[in-house]
Design a protein around this motif. Structure first.
Motif, short mmCIF file in Angstrom:
data_model
loop_
_atom_site.label_atom_id
_atom_site.label_comp_id
_atom_site.label_asym_id
_atom_site.label_seq_id
_atom_site.Cartn_x
_atom_site.Cartn_y
_atom_site.Cartn_z
N THR A 65 0.82 -1.28 0.10
CA THR A 65 0.05 -0.11 -0.05
C THR A 65 0.89 1.21 -0.08
OG1 THR A 65 -0.29 0.17 2.67
CG2 THR A 65 -2.03 -1.21 1.01
N PHE A 66 1.78 1.37 -1.14
CA PHE A 66 2.77 2.68 -1.11
C PHE A 66 1.61 3.86 -1.41
CE2 PHE A 66 5.36 -0.95 -2.79
CZ PHE A 66 6.39 -0.74 -1.77
N ARG A 67 2.54 4.83 -0.77
CA ARG A 67 1.62 6.16 -1.08
C ARG A 67 2.14 6.58 -2.56
NH1 ARG A 67 3.27 11.62 2.61
NH2 ARG A 67 1.61 12.97 1.69
N TYR A 68 3.18 6.21 -3.08
CA TYR A 68 3.15 6.47 -4.59
C TYR A 68 3.64 5.28 -5.44
CZ TYR A 68 3.49 11.33 -2.92
OH TYR A 68 3.38 12.58 -2.80
N LYS A 69 2.92 5.05 -6.27
CA LYS A 69 3.38 3.82 -7.32
C LYS A 69 4.43 4.31 -8.13
CE LYS A 69 -1.12 1.64 -7.44
NZ LYS A 69 -1.97 2.07 -6.08
N THR A 70 5.78 3.82 -7.69
CA THR A 70 6.90 4.36 -8.24
C THR A 70 7.98 3.51 -8.40
OG1 THR A 70 8.47 6.38 -8.42
CG2 THR A 70 7.78 5.54 -6.39
N SER A 71 9.04 3.81 -8.99
CA SER A 71 10.35 2.79 -9.00
C SER A 71 11.52 3.77 -9.02
CB SER A 71 10.20 1.94 -10.31
OG SER A 71 10.40 2.80 -11.52
N PHE A 72 12.70 2.92 -8.89
CA PHE A 72 13.93 3.71 -8.89
C PHE A 72 14.18 4.53 -10.23
CE2 PHE A 72 17.67 3.23 -5.95
CZ PHE A 72 16.68 2.81 -4.89
N GLU A 73 13.71 3.93 -11.33
CA GLU A 73 13.78 4.57 -12.53
C GLU A 73 13.06 5.92 -12.67
OE1 GLU A 73 14.86 0.41 -12.66
OE2 GLU A 73 12.88 1.25 -12.16
N GLU A 74 12.19 6.21 -11.75
CA GLU A 74 11.43 7.19 -12.02
C GLU A 74 11.67 8.56 -11.12
OE1 GLU A 74 7.01 6.75 -12.36
OE2 GLU A 74 7.38 4.63 -11.78
#
Length: 254
Positions: A65-74
């Motif tokens: 349940t992350f606050r942001y759906k993100t990754s290192f690449e972003e």
């Protein structure tokens, strides 16, 4: 029923979905006969492995349940905010999780702390670790409710099972007696066994003031500050920077 149809039915009954799709695809495209037996087996096993990995990754990300759906690449390393790219890249292999180390993500409001924290958690999921993301106030509220309904120990066990927990917005409000005891108990269970990421806009030198009780503050800080990786961001709000860029781009387009 021919042998291929029987094989498809058996794969379905065994819930080997990756193999099932790969085998069906080789038949439909007509390339099945172009594989040697060992090549076909390798192709099917790879397809099943990929399918299971992707499904597990999706479950881990959803459960976090992350606050942001993100990754290192972003992560935008071009912004002037004192973000050490080499440090982040070293953390990207998740060795810190394997070594049960903690991370402190510090900086002013809007600098991108929660985004980077979510990216760190996402990277841990990629490596197969269980991650839980918690807003600090909601975490304490949940624990207080669990105390009231008798599920407190179950809730603590659930938190303890996470390989990584991300505690966001730590220190926005001073901790009351119950909350500081909650935090101490969580850290006592995790110290040296699991990893914790603290995301806070409060400088470390003010944590004793936020936690309150000097003795408990010493115990909490001793468990999370001295051996943690520190990412200390500085600079202007990213939201403000991006908003300014958007305005400039719109003016150019006009």
């Amino acid at each position: 029923m021919n042998n291929n149809q029987a094989t498809l039915q058996k794969l379905e009954s065994m819930r080997l979905w990756g193999m099932l799709r790969a085998f069906r695809s080789t038949m439909e495209t007509g390339v099945k006969n172009q594989f040697t037996p060992d090549e076909l087996l390798s192709h099917l096993v790879d397809a099943e492995w990929d399918d299971r990995y992707n499904r597990r990754l999706a479950r881990l990300i959803k459960a976090a349940t992350f606050r942001y759906k993100t990754s290192f690449e972003e992560i935008d390393f071009g912004l002037d905010r004192n973000l050490d790219k080499n440090q982040l890249l070293r953390l990207s292999d998740c060795g810190w999780v394997e070594r049960h180390q903690d991370i402190l993500l510090l900086g002013p409001t809007g600098i991108g702390k929660s985004f980077i924290g979510s990216a760190l958690g996402h990277q841990a999921c990629i490596y197969g670790f269980r991650v839980g993301y918690y807003r600090c106030s909601k975490l304490f509220t949940r624990l207080k409710l669990s105390k009231a309904d008798g599920s407190y120990l179950k809730e603590l066990t659930r938190i303890q099972k996470q390989d990584v927990i991300i505690v966001d917005d730590f220190g926005l409000e001073p901790l009351d007696v119950q909350n500081r005891l909650f935090l101490l108990e969580i850290l006592e269970d995790r110290h040296g066994r699991k990893s914790t990421v603290f995301v806070s806009q409060i400088p470390i030198e003010k944590w004793h003031e936020v936690i309150g009780d000097p003795t408990i503050a010493d115990a909490i800080c001793d468990r999370i500050i001295h051996n943690a990786h520190r990412i200390e961001l500085k600079g202007e709000s990213i939201r403000k920077i991006y908003a300014h860029r958007t305005v400039e781009q719109e003016e150019k387009e006009e």
